[in-house]
Design an enzyme around this catalytic site. Structure first.
Site, PDB file in Angstrom:
ATOM      1  CG  LEU A  51      -1.940  -1.142   1.291  1.00 51.10           C
ATOM      2  CD1 LEU A  51      -2.957  -0.891   2.397  1.00 51.10           C
ATOM      3  CD2 LEU A  51      -2.662  -1.361  -0.036  1.00 51.10           C
ATOM      4  CG  HIS A  79     -11.187  24.058  19.592  1.00 46.58           C
ATOM      5  ND1 HIS A  79     -11.847  23.143  18.807  1.00 46.58           N
ATOM      6  CD2 HIS A  79     -11.562  25.291  19.146  1.00 46.58           C
ATOM      7  CE1 HIS A  79     -12.595  23.794  17.933  1.00 46.58           C
ATOM      8  NE2 HIS A  79     -12.437  25.096  18.116  1.00 46.58           N
TER       9      HIS A  79
END
Ligand code: FAD
Ligand code: NAD
Length: 462
Positions: free
Chosen positions: A187, A441
């Site tokens: 992959l 955040h």
């Protein structure tokens, strides 16, 4: 031939061997490391983790420049590929890091012998090569790693039909690359060459990709990679491959042969014990050719230990490193261990695929009741900001105790995000512990926090 005395001789300088040697020297052992290749660092630094990640990074930049950046209002009018320069950059990254290990050996006073190491009886290693010598030591650690597994009928010619080693240095972008095996190598290197313009066909014997990883995660990863142009053929057992002039033919059981111009064989790796002369000591191999060790990495021959890809467990660089440290700490201090339940695995595609702990399949098979929390990157502010919203975090926790048992991530920076999950498992955290830990955040890590809330209660932002 000179005879030299050491407290410890390590055979192999991959992430298992070089880390073990440095840690042993730091703990006061007179340590030597025998390595047959001139550059230190093993498969990982020379022909594995590092060069593959350098190419993944460069090829992703190319892919971004070709169109991905337009979503940010950046139009690049002309993009061209200088493959030679890309490969040179990769080689330069490798060189810096292998030289770095040389420097660490000098700094920590690890004696390096350049040559093939062979065990010539308990406590004795013979080095043949540039630094021929006989070494005597109370302790020997075998860290000789692994080599690509062959496949019957596939004629490796070091050119058109090769392994990951050749696929790290193709001199031109293949027209059509056939990859045999949909594991990490298939992959990752399939992604590199697809991004650079090759048609890539991945042939996988099983009915799913990434064996050993969470099944749902693998399925979703396959869908995303297929959108990027990788063609998957599952249930395709390759029975042969041969070069015919500038082309190759790949034979698949029950299907038409496939013509292509490059073949990458990536069907796993096998432990490397060649030339060690293990018959001279009591160091048996198991049925898969791995050196048999106990929980303390000790073989039945007192004083001979083994770590890394050459023993049981996942073939991962950080697993080899952790075993190297634990093994020498046992030798020097009497204790040291590795928690095999908390070893993350990462596939560095885009998005990345990362896992730690138990999969759903493993928990079902063991009859463990679990609860599941899932949260998508699509609903995360930071993922929106960077424009990378594919994927999710899935947390599996014990149904009664809420203890985190497994975390599986498909998404941006999954390989870095998984560190928090590994730490949670190592510390025996509950999903509520993660959810009540403040996460900055806006950050991608908030997806882990939300998935943790969803595991024992409800996510806040959906
Ligand atoms: P190795 O790194 O294989 O080192 C063994 C060393 O021993 C070699 O240098 C060899 O020359 C030497 N040696 C062998 N026999 C002798 C002898 N008789 N005398 C002297 N020297 C000897 N893992 C990850 O965790 N992350 C990744 O992103 C990742 N990417 C990979 C990409 C590719 C293309 C490949 C092939 C592997 C990748 N791996 C990755 C796996 C990782 O490289 C291995 O798990 C790791 O290198 C194992 O470390 P080791 O120390 O056990 O052995
Ligand atoms: P793998 O074992 O991960 O995958 C090999 C795949 O080939 C399997 O899915 C298997 O079913 C398939 N296969 C086997 N025989 C086949 C056949 N005849 N026809 C079609 N498919 C067949 O092995 P790999 O991808 O070669 O990687 C080798 C090792 O290197 C792995 O242990 C891996 O952990 C390590 N590695 C790790 C990373 C990483 O951590 N990012 C990257 C590369 C390699």
């Amino acid at each position: 031939m000179d005879t030299k005395q050491h407290d410890l001789v390590v055979i192999g300088s991959g992430p298992g061997g070089y880390v073990a040697a440095i840690r042993a020297a730091q703990l006061g052992l007179n340590t030597a490391c025998v390595e047959s290749v001139k550059e230190l660092g093993g498969t990982c630094l020379r022909i594995g983790c590092i060069p593959s990640k350098a190419l993944l990074e460069s090829s992703y930049h190319f892919h971004e420049a070709k169109g991905e950046l337009t979503q940010h209002g950046i139009d690049i009018l002309s993009v061209s590929l200088d493959l030679e320069k890309m490969l040179k950059r990769k080689d330069a990254v490798v060189k810096t890091l292998t030289k770095g290990v040389d420097g660490l050996f000098k700094k920590n006073k690890v004696t390096r012998y350049h040559g093939m190491g062979r065990i010539a009886g308990p406590g004795k290693v013979v080095v043949e090569g540039a630094d021929s010598a006989t070494l005597e030591a109370k302790h020997i650690i075998i860290a000789t790693g692994s080599v690509p597994a062959p496949l019957d009928g596939v004629e490796l010619d070091g050119g058109r039909i090769g392994t990951s080693t050749e696929a790290l240095s193709y001199p031109e972008v293949p027209e059509h690359l056939v990859v045999i095996g949909a594991g990490a190598i298939g992959l990752e290197l399939g992604s590199v060459w697809a991004r650079l313009g090759a048609k890539v066909t991945v042939l996988e014997y099983l009915d799913h990709i990434l064996p050993g990883m969470d099944r749902r995660l693998g399925k979703d990863a396959q869908r995303v990679l297929a959108k990027q142009g990788l063609e998957f053929r599952l249930g395709a057992r390759v029975t042969g491959a041969r070069a015919e002039g500038d082309m190759c033919v790949v034979e698949v059981e029950g299907a038409d042969p496939i013509a292509c111009d490059r073949v990458l064989l990536a069907v796993g790796r096998r432990p490397n014990t060649e030339g060690l002369d293990l018959e001279s000591v009591n160091v048996p191999l198991d049925t898969l050719g791995r050196i048999d060790v106990d929980d303390g990495f000790q073989t039945p021959e007192k004083g001979i230990f083994a770590i890394g890809d050459v023993i049981r467990g996942p073939m991962l660089a950080h697993k080899a490193e952790d075993e190297g440290v634990a093994c020498v700490e046992r030798i020097a201090k009497g204790y040291g261990h590795v928690n095999y339940d908390a070893i993350p695995g990462v596939v560095y595609t885009h998005p990345e695929i990362a896992s730690v702990g138990k999969t759903e399949e493993e928990l079902k098979e063991a009859g463990v009741d679990y609860s599941k929390g899932k949260f998508p990157f699509m609903a995360n502010g930071r993922a929106r900001v960077i424009g990378d919203t594919e994927g999710y975090v899935k947390i599996l926790a014990h149904a009664q105790t809420d203890r985190v048992l497994g975390v599986h991530i498909l998404g941006p920076q999954a390989g870095d995000l998984i560190a928090e999950a590994a730490m949670a498992i190592e510390f025996g955290a509950s999903s509520e512990d993660i959810a009540r830990t403040s996460h900055a955040h806006p950050s991608l890590a908030e997806v882990i926090k939300e998935a943790a809330f969803a595991t024992f209660d409800r996510a806040i932002s959906i």
